[in-house]
Design a protein around this motif. Structure first.
Motif, short mmCIF file in Angstrom:
data_model
loop_
_atom_site.label_atom_id
_atom_site.label_comp_id
_atom_site.label_asym_id
_atom_site.label_seq_id
_atom_site.Cartn_x
_atom_site.Cartn_y
_atom_site.Cartn_z
N MET A 106 9.81 39.42 29.06
CA MET A 106 8.62 40.29 29.04
C MET A 106 9.03 41.73 28.69
SD MET A 106 5.72 38.72 29.94
CE MET A 106 4.67 39.87 30.82
N LYS A 107 8.29 42.31 27.78
CA LYS A 107 8.51 43.70 27.40
C LYS A 107 7.70 44.61 28.33
CE LYS A 107 10.78 43.01 23.40
NZ LYS A 107 12.10 43.56 23.08
N HIS A 108 8.18 45.85 28.45
CA HIS A 108 7.42 46.86 29.16
C HIS A 108 6.96 47.89 28.14
CE1 HIS A 108 7.19 50.45 32.14
NE2 HIS A 108 6.00 49.91 31.93
N ILE A 109 5.65 48.00 27.97
CA ILE A 109 5.07 48.92 27.00
C ILE A 109 4.54 50.14 27.75
CG2 ILE A 109 3.30 49.21 25.21
CD1 ILE A 109 3.30 46.06 25.05
N ALA A 110 4.99 51.31 27.37
CA ALA A 110 4.49 52.56 27.96
C ALA A 110 3.59 53.25 26.94
CB ALA A 110 5.63 53.47 28.36
N ILE A 111 2.41 53.64 27.39
CA ILE A 111 1.46 54.34 26.53
C ILE A 111 1.18 55.71 27.14
CG2 ILE A 111 -0.87 54.33 25.55
CD1 ILE A 111 -0.79 51.29 25.63
N LEU A 112 1.44 56.75 26.37
CA LEU A 112 1.26 58.12 26.86
C LEU A 112 -0.12 58.62 26.45
CD1 LEU A 112 4.76 59.62 25.91
CD2 LEU A 112 4.11 58.17 27.87
N GLY A 113 -0.97 58.89 27.43
CA GLY A 113 -2.32 59.36 27.16
C GLY A 113 -3.37 58.37 27.59
N VAL A 161 4.35 54.11 23.04
CA VAL A 161 3.24 54.56 22.20
C VAL A 161 2.85 55.97 22.63
CG1 VAL A 161 0.89 54.13 21.40
CG2 VAL A 161 2.39 52.20 21.94
N ILE A 162 2.93 56.90 21.72
CA ILE A 162 2.57 58.30 22.00
C ILE A 162 1.13 58.52 21.55
CG2 ILE A 162 3.11 60.71 21.50
CD1 ILE A 162 6.01 59.69 20.85
N ALA A 163 0.26 58.81 22.50
CA ALA A 163 -1.16 58.99 22.20
C ALA A 163 -1.75 60.08 23.09
CB ALA A 163 -1.92 57.68 22.37
N MET A 212 13.13 56.14 14.61
CA MET A 212 13.24 55.65 15.98
C MET A 212 12.79 54.20 16.06
SD MET A 212 12.07 59.01 18.18
CE MET A 212 13.16 58.60 19.55
N GLU A 213 13.37 53.47 16.97
CA GLU A 213 13.07 52.05 17.14
C GLU A 213 12.04 51.85 18.24
OE1 GLU A 213 14.21 49.52 15.33
OE2 GLU A 213 15.38 50.88 14.05
N GLN A 214 11.02 51.05 17.92
CA GLN A 214 9.99 50.67 18.88
C GLN A 214 9.34 51.89 19.55
OE1 GLN A 214 11.35 47.54 21.50
NE2 GLN A 214 12.22 46.36 19.83
N VAL A 215 9.12 52.91 18.74
CA VAL A 215 8.39 54.10 19.18
C VAL A 215 7.29 54.36 18.16
CG1 VAL A 215 8.50 56.54 19.79
CG2 VAL A 215 10.46 55.06 20.25
N TYR A 216 6.05 54.42 18.63
CA TYR A 216 4.90 54.58 17.75
C TYR A 216 4.08 55.80 18.19
CZ TYR A 216 5.84 49.73 16.36
OH TYR A 216 6.44 48.58 15.89
N VAL A 217 3.24 56.26 17.27
CA VAL A 217 2.31 57.35 17.59
C VAL A 217 0.97 57.03 16.95
CG1 VAL A 217 3.06 58.73 15.58
CG2 VAL A 217 1.95 59.86 17.54
N ALA A 218 -0.10 57.39 17.66
CA ALA A 218 -1.46 57.19 17.14
C ALA A 218 -2.33 58.36 17.57
CB ALA A 218 -2.06 55.87 17.65
N GLY A 219 -3.27 58.73 16.72
CA GLY A 219 -4.18 59.81 17.07
C GLY A 219 -3.66 61.18 16.72
N LEU A 277 -8.31 53.61 14.24
CA LEU A 277 -7.71 52.84 13.15
C LEU A 277 -6.19 52.84 13.25
CD1 LEU A 277 -9.98 54.01 10.19
CD2 LEU A 277 -10.06 51.81 11.38
N GLN A 278 -5.63 53.97 13.60
CA GLN A 278 -4.17 54.06 13.77
C GLN A 278 -3.72 53.24 14.97
OE1 GLN A 278 -4.16 58.29 14.01
NE2 GLN A 278 -4.10 58.59 11.78
N ALA A 279 -4.49 53.28 16.04
CA ALA A 279 -4.15 52.50 17.23
C ALA A 279 -4.18 51.01 16.93
CB ALA A 279 -5.11 52.83 18.37
N GLY A 280 -5.12 50.59 16.09
CA GLY A 280 -5.16 49.19 15.71
C GLY A 280 -3.91 48.75 14.99
N ALA A 281 -3.39 49.61 14.10
CA ALA A 281 -2.15 49.30 13.39
C ALA A 281 -0.97 49.24 14.36
CB ALA A 281 -1.90 50.34 12.31
N VAL A 282 -0.94 50.17 15.31
CA VAL A 282 0.14 50.17 16.31
C VAL A 282 0.14 48.86 17.10
CG1 VAL A 282 0.90 51.24 18.48
CG2 VAL A 282 0.28 52.68 16.53
#
Length: 375
Positions: A1-8, A100-102, A277-284, A304-309
């Motif tokens: 299991m992965k741990h996904i952190a979403i900022l925001g 995910v940086i949001a 960077m690996e496995q680091v995304y940004v949306a918004g 739309l960007q979040a959907g791609a992420v």
């Protein structure tokens, strides 16, 4: 299991959660934000008229997080470290496998005397202060303007300022007080609002002329003084100044080892990956993305960007290729309290449908439909 952190916990963050769960991702998700609520910013334009209250626009997220199986970490981001695998907050560190940086952007407050202006989209308190100031005024000059980030011209949010301008005009006419006020629209560009499209700009300026709204265009704001706007083309008095400065990235980005654009945003590629960077995304609004110069900083584009992420994270977890990009599209209704104009832009298509009362109702319907997922 992965741990996904979403900022925001704004538009991009919440859409990422919904899309991940819809794609069958059941891995652990932790949301980092100071408050577990969504403020529906597009409807701030209706606070000065009383069509909405602050409570109408604050959407508690505890039940949404529970339904989605999300853990909320109450805290403010301080830094992103260790290649994105560790997030330092004022309430402790969060380790992750996918980030995910949001967190959204922030407004540039560098113009001297900016404290003498109200930045309407800073939040509910700002919009309520406009309501209260209007109610207390017997007359005078109301100045409304916006500008961009000089290092990243696309980092601008001008659409809401047209809405505040036209909405205030409508409100004062309803109250039978319009003749006691002078409305002034100011902007450093001679043709402001180009991201909406040239035809839209022409219609906006024609509408201002028809409503008796004065303009001060093509002159860069230099500073604000108590009761005065000063530009490189002269100054003018104003009893109330509404001003939307350009956007830049979040303040915590300055202390993190993340790549930045010239304008101070997280630098991303066409798939919303943070560059290098690996496995680091940004949306918004926190990110800077490749695309047409008219790409907007708005909730719809963040979704739309979040959907791609979400698609890329889901593919990564399944061991599939992660090449999902996002559509660049501008959709908005420029509202004036009693009517609205629909603006659409994608590729070479740029439509501006005439003002009707139906578009005002459509904007209200969309608000209710959008927020239903979080209530």
């Amino acid at each position: 299991m992965k741990h996904i952190a979403i900022l925001g916990s704004g538009f991009a963050a919440l859409t990422t959660i919904r899309r991940l769960r819809a794609l069958g991702v059941r891995d652990a998700i932790t949301v980092v934000s100071p408050r577990n609520e969504l403020v529906y910013l597009p409807s701030l334009i209706w606070l000065p008229s009383g069509q909405r209250s602050g409570d109408d626009l604050r959407i508690p997220l505890a039940r949404f997080f529970e339904r989605q199986g999300v853990r909320w970490h109450r805290g403010s981001v301080l830094q992103v470290l260790d290649g994105g695998r560790r997030v330092a907050t004022d309430q402790g560190d969060i380790h992750n496998d996918v980030l995910v940086i949001a967190t959204g952007g922030r407004y540039l407050r560098t113009l001297p005397g900016i404290e003498h202006a109200v930045i309407p989209c800073e939040g509910i308190a700002a919009a309520e202060s406009i309501r209260d100031r209007l109610a207390s005024m017997d007359g005078g000059t109301i100045a409304v303007g916006f500008s961009s980030n000089p290092k990243e011209p696309g980092a601008v949010r001008g659409g809401p300022m047209f809405e505040f301008l036209f909405g205030i005009d409508t409100l004062l006419r309803r109250q039978g007080r319009r003749e006691r006020f002078k409305l002034m629209f100011f902007n450093p560009a001679e043709q402001p609002g180009q991201r909406l499209g040239p035809a839209v700009v022409a219609k906006m300026l024609a509408r201002m002329q028809a409503l008796g709204i004065d303009t001060h265009l093509g002159h860069k704001p230099l500073r604000f003084e108590p009761g005065r706007v000063v530009t490189d083309g002269g100054g003018f008095d104003a009893d109330l100044i509404l001003f939307m400065p350009g956007l830049t990235g979040p303040a915590w980005l300055e202390g993190s080892a993340l790549p930045q654009s010239d304008g101070g945003f997280v630098a991303a590629d066409e798939s919303c990956r943070v560059r290098g960077m690996e496995q680091v995304y940004v949306a918004g609004d926190a990110g800077s993305y490749p695309g047409p110069e008219w790409m907007a900083k708005q909730a719809h584009q963040a979704d739309l960007q979040a959907g791609a992420v979400a698609k890329n994270i889901a593919a990564e977890i399944r061991g599939e290729p992660t090449r999902h990009g996002f559509k660049t599209e501008l959709v908005c209704i420029v509202d004036a309290l009693d009517s609205g104009m629909l603006v659409y832009r994608r590729g070479r298509r740029n439509l501006a449908l005439p003002r009707t009362r139906g578009f005002h109702w459509l904007k209200q319907y969309f608000e209710a439909r959008y927020l239903k997922a979080y209530r």
